[in-house]
Scaffold this motif. Sequence first.
Motif, short mmCIF file in Angstrom:
data_model
loop_
_atom_site.label_atom_id
_atom_site.label_comp_id
_atom_site.label_asym_id
_atom_site.label_seq_id
_atom_site.Cartn_x
_atom_site.Cartn_y
_atom_site.Cartn_z
N PHE A 1 34.45 31.28 -56.20
CA PHE A 1 35.10 31.48 -54.88
C PHE A 1 34.78 29.84 -53.93
N PRO A 2 35.88 29.77 -52.52
CA PRO A 2 35.55 28.74 -51.91
C PRO A 2 34.35 28.84 -51.22
N LEU A 3 33.40 28.52 -51.03
CA LEU A 3 32.06 28.82 -49.76
C LEU A 3 32.02 27.76 -48.95
N GLU A 4 31.43 27.94 -47.56
CA GLU A 4 30.59 26.63 -46.98
C GLU A 4 30.03 27.20 -46.53
N LEU A 5 29.29 25.70 -45.97
CA LEU A 5 27.97 26.10 -45.39
C LEU A 5 27.84 26.12 -44.24
N PHE A 6 27.06 27.24 -42.98
CA PHE A 6 27.45 27.06 -41.71
C PHE A 6 27.01 25.53 -40.98
N THR A 7 26.95 25.03 -40.13
CA THR A 7 27.65 24.25 -39.18
C THR A 7 25.68 24.11 -38.27
N PRO A 8 25.05 23.57 -38.22
CA PRO A 8 23.94 23.40 -37.13
C PRO A 8 24.20 24.67 -35.68
N GLU A 9 25.50 24.61 -35.28
CA GLU A 9 25.78 24.95 -34.21
C GLU A 9 25.78 26.61 -34.90
N GLU A 10 26.61 26.45 -35.78
CA GLU A 10 26.87 28.18 -36.25
C GLU A 10 25.70 28.95 -36.42
N ALA A 11 24.57 28.37 -37.34
CA ALA A 11 23.71 28.87 -37.58
C ALA A 11 22.69 29.68 -36.32
N ALA A 12 22.92 28.74 -35.12
CA ALA A 12 22.71 28.67 -34.10
C ALA A 12 23.16 30.05 -33.45
N GLU A 13 24.59 30.42 -33.46
CA GLU A 13 25.47 31.96 -33.56
C GLU A 13 24.59 32.71 -34.22
N VAL A 14 24.36 32.74 -35.13
CA VAL A 14 24.17 33.66 -36.46
C VAL A 14 22.42 34.09 -35.22
N ILE A 15 22.09 33.25 -35.41
CA ILE A 15 20.47 33.82 -34.36
C ILE A 15 20.75 34.76 -33.55
N SER A 16 21.98 34.02 -32.69
CA SER A 16 22.11 34.55 -31.06
C SER A 16 22.37 36.10 -31.99
N GLN A 17 23.48 36.64 -32.64
CA GLN A 17 24.32 37.57 -32.65
C GLN A 17 22.98 38.54 -33.05
N VAL A 18 22.06 38.07 -33.87
CA VAL A 18 20.72 38.89 -35.27
C VAL A 18 20.44 39.23 -34.16
N ASN A 19 19.41 38.24 -32.53
CA ASN A 19 18.43 38.76 -31.93
C ASN A 19 19.18 39.44 -31.18
N SER A 20 20.10 39.32 -30.73
CA SER A 20 20.66 40.34 -29.90
C SER A 20 20.48 41.45 -30.36
N PHE A 21 21.14 41.52 -31.34
CA PHE A 21 20.82 43.46 -31.81
C PHE A 21 19.94 44.26 -31.58
N GLY A 22 18.99 43.32 -32.69
CA GLY A 22 17.48 43.15 -32.99
C GLY A 22 17.06 43.88 -31.26
N ASP A 23 16.89 42.97 -30.43
CA ASP A 23 16.40 43.31 -28.85
C ASP A 23 17.01 44.65 -28.73
N LYS A 24 18.03 44.83 -28.40
CA LYS A 24 18.34 46.36 -28.78
C LYS A 24 17.81 47.60 -29.36
N CYS A 25 17.43 47.12 -30.98
CA CYS A 25 16.49 48.06 -31.89
C CYS A 25 15.54 48.15 -31.40
N LEU A 26 14.61 47.21 -30.90
CA LEU A 26 13.25 46.83 -30.02
C LEU A 26 13.00 48.00 -28.95
N GLU A 27 14.23 48.21 -28.19
CA GLU A 27 14.10 48.84 -27.16
C GLU A 27 14.33 50.53 -27.26
#
Length: 435
Positions: free
Chosen positions: A229-255
């Motif tokens: 199946f054709p898959l692509e690597l995350f670019t550095p910018e996309e990897a940063a976006e994933v971190i931001s998305q997960v951390n934003s949700f994690g912050d809400k869980c923490l609260e």
Amino acid sequence: MVKIASVKKGSPADRAGILKDDIIISVNGNEISDVLDYRFYIMESSLTLLIHRGPELFEVKISKDEYSDIGLDFETYLMDEKRSCRNGCVFCFIDQNPPGMRESIYFKDDDSRLSFLSGNYITLTNLKDSDIDRIIKMHMSPINVSVHTTNPELRCKMMKNRFAGRSLGYLKKLADAGITINGQIVLCKGLNDKEELSRTMNDLYALYPAISSVSVVPAGLTKHREGLFPLELFTPEEAAEVISQVNSFGDKCLEKCGSRIFCCADEFYLKSKTPFPDASYYEDYPQFENGVGMIVSMLEEFNSELEFIEEDYDTSVEKKFSIATGEAAFDFISSLSERLCERCPALHGSVYKIENNFFGNTITVAGLICGCDLISQLRGKELGDTLYVSSNMLRSEGDLFLDSISLEDAEKELNVKIIPVPTDGYEFIKAILEK
């Protein structure tokens, strides 16, 4: 029923007259089919074992301390064969191995018993209702689950298994029964990321407090993907976006509940060059083995040990050493080596970045470096008295690289002693400074 391979001399089973090659049918009336049945039912202090020996069928009584063993060993750790995976996951690393490797490399494990006994992750697609009922009855907790997505249709597509969506129902059944669940999301660009990732995190959070932790890790893509199946690597910018998305949700869980639950693997931080959070972010490092928090944990341990280095070691002994690591952790490991040598001027270290030619340069973690790349890229280099490598590089009881080159063979080829070191800052310093 399971066959006994040996009986420990002087054990309760030995004193009761149980012999090698006897077959256990049941314990206290409960049928024994594998290691989980056996371990669960022998915890009582008073046991009645139904034994089959040749043509005979008889009972054996054993009295012992509660929770203690009775002294039996079996032909395999699980008492029967491992259960193989029925899925065809589009990101499966095993499918991306080159031909010609040892047979065990190609075995796909999806065994719920190993989830409980060894911490392996399972997909739940290999289980029946009776298996879930047994997990609940025995309270086998925690269970580690490769979730990937909570979208049933997408899960079927990603895992190429028509039951992959239906098996998601087991998560709620386990949660309702009080079974703790650790989850894993292997993130594939364009499939289960962005909105789908948000959906998955929301659905899993709904299972709190049963859901204890969830790691978000990038799919590893080798150069051996012909016909897959054709898959692509995350670019550095996309990897940063994933971190931001997960951390934003994690912050809400923490609260809301006092735990962030969701964390990204170190690979996302290294790829995007995003600064790592502090140690408190990782709480008790529940997803350490999934590569979540390894860098921060090692740095914390290193800093702590470095404070007391003069008390614990003879730092005046001259020593030349070298370290081999992957591209992902090269800068980090280099910084540790430099700081250690600055603190101990008698030390002289070199750190070498090993490019992964075996799997392809898209694989940058140290744990997937093979012996052939280590040898070819370090031959003729100044390696000093000792070469240190990550213990994660070695498989098969710690003496073989993934390509089946042994540690001993690598030492002969490079003419240097090679010492594997765990991902631990204390062990890092200890290994280098020990005589």
